[in-house]
Design an enzyme around this catalytic site. Sequence first.
Site, PDB file in Angstrom:
ATOM      1  N   SER A 149       0.867  -1.177   0.000  1.00 26.20           N
ATOM      2  CA  SER A 149       0.000   0.000   0.000  1.00 26.20           C
ATOM      3  C   SER A 149       0.905   1.229   0.000  1.00 26.20           C
ATOM      4  O   SER A 149       2.051   1.160   0.439  1.00 26.20           O
ATOM      5  CB  SER A 149      -0.878   0.006   1.256  1.00 26.20           C
ATOM      6  OG  SER A 149      -1.500   1.268   1.446  1.00 26.20           O
ATOM      7  N   TYR A 163      -3.331  -0.344  10.152  1.00 26.96           N
ATOM      8  CA  TYR A 163      -3.085  -0.838   8.797  1.00 26.96           C
ATOM      9  C   TYR A 163      -1.687  -0.487   8.291  1.00 26.96           C
ATOM     10  O   TYR A 163      -0.966  -1.373   7.788  1.00 26.96           O
ATOM     11  CB  TYR A 163      -4.160  -0.289   7.860  1.00 26.96           C
ATOM     12  CG  TYR A 163      -4.012  -0.680   6.416  1.00 26.96           C
ATOM     13  CD1 TYR A 163      -4.236  -1.986   5.998  1.00 26.96           C
ATOM     14  CD2 TYR A 163      -3.660   0.264   5.451  1.00 26.96           C
ATOM     15  CE1 TYR A 163      -4.112  -2.346   4.668  1.00 26.96           C
ATOM     16  CE2 TYR A 163      -3.537  -0.077   4.129  1.00 26.96           C
ATOM     17  CZ  TYR A 163      -3.762  -1.389   3.732  1.00 26.96           C
ATOM     18  OH  TYR A 163      -3.630  -1.733   2.403  1.00 26.96           O
ATOM     19  N   LYS A 167       1.684  -2.904   6.667  1.00 31.95           N
ATOM     20  CA  LYS A 167       2.258  -2.722   5.333  1.00 31.95           C
ATOM     21  C   LYS A 167       3.704  -2.216   5.398  1.00 31.95           C
ATOM     22  O   LYS A 167       4.521  -2.570   4.538  1.00 31.95           O
ATOM     23  CB  LYS A 167       1.375  -1.781   4.509  1.00 31.95           C
ATOM     24  CG  LYS A 167      -0.014  -2.348   4.230  1.00 31.95           C
ATOM     25  CD  LYS A 167       0.044  -3.683   3.488  1.00 31.95           C
ATOM     26  CE  LYS A 167      -1.344  -4.151   3.079  1.00 31.95           C
ATOM     27  NZ  LYS A 167      -1.309  -5.427   2.312  1.00 31.95           N
TER      28      LYS A 167
END
Length: 248
Positions: A149, A163, A167
């Site tokens: 991402s 999140y 990543k």
Amino acid sequence: MTGHAVQQSLSGKVALVTGAGRGIGAATARALAARGAGLVLTSRTAAELEPLAAEIRAAGGAAETVAGDLVEPGFVERLFAETERRLGRLDILVNNAGTVGFGPIEDVPADALRAMLELNTIAPYACMRAAVALMRRTSTDGVVVNIGSTEAHWTAQGESGLYPATKFALRALTLAVAKQMKADGTGIRICQVDPGGVDTTIQQLPPEAKPYLLAPEAVARSVVHAATAPPGVHVLDTVVVAQPFAPW
């Protein structure tokens, strides 16, 4: 046939795509199959995989399905054993399966981070590890493409960092294992594609956000770009956004 067409051909290659039932995974499976790769498709839901496999076969391609949960004990080992048993080799792994989640630190318990790390970081690592072993046994090279991402580079939301943490960690693993493969003298390339917002069912975003979203097919093309790079070319880490200044 032009040199470019030869470079793009994946005839005789085998690709495994996780999270293949929808979105980026399904688009990537179609793009790889269109270039001649045989596919192994996996996700938690068999009902999503079978229509995609049938579509690929109807177009003249080869597709196998292995449904299961990547975080369940023993499933990753079974997935790669089935890939070798059915198709005999592995040339491309696309680590696409994952989930998203955001929220202020007051609302996000440590267990939520632990669960997201299991799917977004630990499962791709386990798949990468199994893929490297299988690639070493069955070919002289191979490509792993991890789907990250833009939040592997910067944190847009702030908040708890749930999140982005997964990543960022995946990107660190990608870079480290890529260096090991190079130092070991293998032809295996470890890559990461870092898309911004993507128009998939995983994110329920308002219509006004759509201009800032990538189509899954755009991400799939970036994966194919990494997977079909000529020998000696390593597409290590690619950021892909719909607009240069999109808020992702």
